[in-house]
Design a protein around this motif. Structure first.
Motif, PDB file in Angstrom:
ATOM      1  N   MET A 240       1.659  -8.135  -0.570  1.00  0.00           N
ATOM      2  CA  MET A 240       1.501  -6.687  -0.433  1.00  0.00           C
ATOM      3  C   MET A 240       2.121  -5.931  -1.605  1.00  0.00           C
ATOM      4  SD  MET A 240       2.025  -5.749   3.600  1.00  0.00           S
ATOM      5  CE  MET A 240       3.190  -6.999   4.119  1.00  0.00           C
ATOM      6  N   TYR A 242       5.487  -6.147  -2.550  1.00  0.00           N
ATOM      7  CA  TYR A 242       6.888  -5.773  -2.348  1.00  0.00           C
ATOM      8  C   TYR A 242       7.833  -6.808  -2.957  1.00  0.00           C
ATOM      9  CZ  TYR A 242       5.477  -2.111   0.863  1.00  0.00           C
ATOM     10  OH  TYR A 242       4.912  -0.976   1.399  1.00  0.00           O
ATOM     11  N   GLN A 290      12.483   1.019  -0.013  1.00  0.00           N
ATOM     12  CA  GLN A 290      11.391   1.435   0.867  1.00  0.00           C
ATOM     13  C   GLN A 290      11.843   1.303   2.320  1.00  0.00           C
ATOM     14  OE1 GLN A 290       8.762   2.577  -0.581  1.00  0.00           O
ATOM     15  NE2 GLN A 290       7.038   2.611   0.838  1.00  0.00           N
ATOM     16  N   LYS A 350       2.579   0.839   4.728  1.00  0.00           N
ATOM     17  CA  LYS A 350       2.012   0.804   3.376  1.00  0.00           C
ATOM     18  C   LYS A 350       0.631   1.461   3.360  1.00  0.00           C
ATOM     19  CE  LYS A 350       0.248  -2.460  -0.102  1.00  0.00           C
ATOM     20  NZ  LYS A 350       0.788  -1.758  -1.285  1.00  0.00           N
ATOM     21  N   ASN A 351      -0.110   1.259   4.437  1.00  0.00           N
ATOM     22  CA  ASN A 351      -1.472   1.776   4.503  1.00  0.00           C
ATOM     23  C   ASN A 351      -1.593   3.082   5.278  1.00  0.00           C
ATOM     24  OD1 ASN A 351      -3.355  -0.454   3.287  1.00  0.00           O
ATOM     25  ND2 ASN A 351      -1.839  -1.552   4.515  1.00  0.00           N
ATOM     26  N   LYS A 353       0.328   6.354   4.649  1.00  0.00           N
ATOM     27  CA  LYS A 353       1.319   7.150   3.926  1.00  0.00           C
ATOM     28  C   LYS A 353       1.828   8.320   4.759  1.00  0.00           C
ATOM     29  CE  LYS A 353       0.641   4.603   0.273  1.00  0.00           C
ATOM     30  NZ  LYS A 353       1.649   3.593  -0.129  1.00  0.00           N
ATOM     31  N   TYR A 356       4.388   7.091   7.181  1.00  0.00           N
ATOM     32  CA  TYR A 356       5.661   6.826   6.500  1.00  0.00           C
ATOM     33  C   TYR A 356       6.396   8.141   6.214  1.00  0.00           C
ATOM     34  CZ  TYR A 356       9.059   4.863   3.215  1.00  0.00           C
ATOM     35  OH  TYR A 356      10.218   4.491   2.581  1.00  0.00           O
TER      36      TYR A 356
END
Length: 403
Positions: A240, A242, A290, A350-351, A353, A356
């Motif tokens: 991914m 990271y 993150q 991650k997918n 946003k 997050y």
């Protein structure tokens, strides 16, 4: 109020995480408090005696990062007979690792009329000895047994620990001393704007070159389960995009993990380990991560969790009762020892946003306690213990006089 604190273990430690951080933060405030006469003690094993630590030198080293640690200890001996009526003996440090065993020390202080207060961080050595150093388990049994018998008050940092202590005291056939729950602080001793020049070049370069990254902070030891994050890296995080970062001193029985980590083909490229970090450097890692990942099998509080949240960093945490108690819904939880679930949680954010961004916004509503608040509540507990023991001794004196 006169308070004696044995900081022998702190002065021998090469790092300031976990218990060492708590001991530093609270003792610095005790020393600076004009309402408290603090006496910091160092136990000299070969001389079988306590010696006073110079306050100015102690403050200079632990608050100002200056001076030489070994020169803090003075030649002024403090005999045990000084610690008596009207004084409080506060066992704040990781005292079970001190050569002065509490099964010997506490009965003497109790007989002399001192109030005895213990800060018990956890009883993992009792409940999960498989995650602890064997000799440490033996030392802790002496320590906790002595305090259950002789302490006038106990301070813990979570209700979960209080419940475990209550169960243990029942199994031991003794009454649990007065127990107060006081959560730990999350702010560092001095939180300033971090400048690039304050951060070591290797750390700055690693952060700049490996973002986004997931962070694990704290001493590397078996119960912290650092291997889980390494496994999650191989099972999905790497693909991914990271990186992962470990920040903490290498503890006991982690030689195989250290070898595996360093032999990994991505070590030094997307897998990094730093030890001996200063407060500003740890804060720098928190702020740029993150996620903080918290994989522990068991905990007494989970200080890195609240430290990360206090800095606005989202946390992925193993679902433990004590973490739920300390952080509540501010964390994203995963099933214990489940690397795939760590990957799925990261993949989702991650997918998404916007999700997050909402998570980071939610964290802003989380307000952990400060070290000043923690200290004030601990001082109240010390004062209460002093008053309680004074009242008991006063009543005993009156009974003797009237009898």
């Amino acid at each position: 109020m006169k308070v004696y604190i044995d900081v022998s273990v702190l002065t021998m430690a090469a790092f300031l995480t976990g218990i060492q951080r708590v001991t530093r933060e609270i003792t610095l405030r005790l020393v600076a408090d004009p309402a408290v006469e603090a006496v910091l003690l160092y136990y000299h094993a070969t001389r079988d005696s306590y010696y006073r630590i110079d306050h100015k030198a102690y403050f200079r080293y632990y608050a100002g990062h200056a001076g030489i640690k070994e020169r803090m200890v003075t030649k002024q001996k403090v005999p045990l007979s000084d610690i008596g009526y009207g004084a409080v003996f506060f066992d704040l440090d990781a005292a079970w690792m001190c050569r002065a065993k509490r099964s010997y020390l506490l009965p003497i202080l109790k007989k002399q009329g001192a109030a005895i207060v213990a800060q018990v961080y956890d009883i993992i050595s009792v409940t999960h000895p498989q995650y602890c150093l064997q000799r440490g388990v033996c030392f802790f049994m002496d320590y906790i047994g002595a305090h259950l018998q002789y302490a006038d008050a106990i301070i813990v940092n979570a209700q979960a620990t209080a419940a475990e202590l209550n169960k243990l005291s029942g199994q031991a056939g003794c009454e649990l001393p007065s127990c107060t729950v006081i959560p730990l602080g999350a702010d560092f001793q001095s939180e300033k704007q971090i400048q690039k020049k304050q951060i070591r070049k290797s750390l700055f370069a690693a952060v700049k070159g490996c973002m986004p990254y997931l962070l694990m902070a704290g001493t590397i030891e078996p119960r912290k389960n650092h291997r889980l994050l390494l496994r999650a890296y191989d099972e999905g995080l790497r693909d991914m995009g990271y990186s992962i970062m470990f920040a903490g001193s290498m503890g006991w029985d982690m030689e195989v993990f250290e070898q595996d980590m360093k032999r990994h083909p991505d070590y030094g490229k997307r897998i990094f380990w730093f030890s001996g970090l200063r407060d500003d450097e740890i804060s720098y890692l928190y702020r740029h991560a993150q996620f903080l990942v918290f994989c522990s099998y068991t905990e007494g509080f989970g200080l890195p969790v609240v430290e990360a949240l206090q800095r606005g960093t989202p946390v992925l945490a193993a679902d433990l009762p004590v973490t739920r108690e300390a952080a509540g819904d501010a964390c994203i939880y995963f099933a214990q020892d489940d690397a795939r679930q760590i990957c799925s949680r990261v993949f989702y954010y991650k997918n998404n946003k916007e999700a997050y961004a909402r998570l980071r916004q939610r964290i802003r509503e989380y307000h952990p306690g400060s070290w000043n608040t923690c200290y004030c509540r601990m001082r109240q507990a010390l004062c209460q213990a002093q008053r309680d023991i004074g009242a008991v001794q006063g009543d005993a004196g009156m009974d003797a006089k009237n009898g």
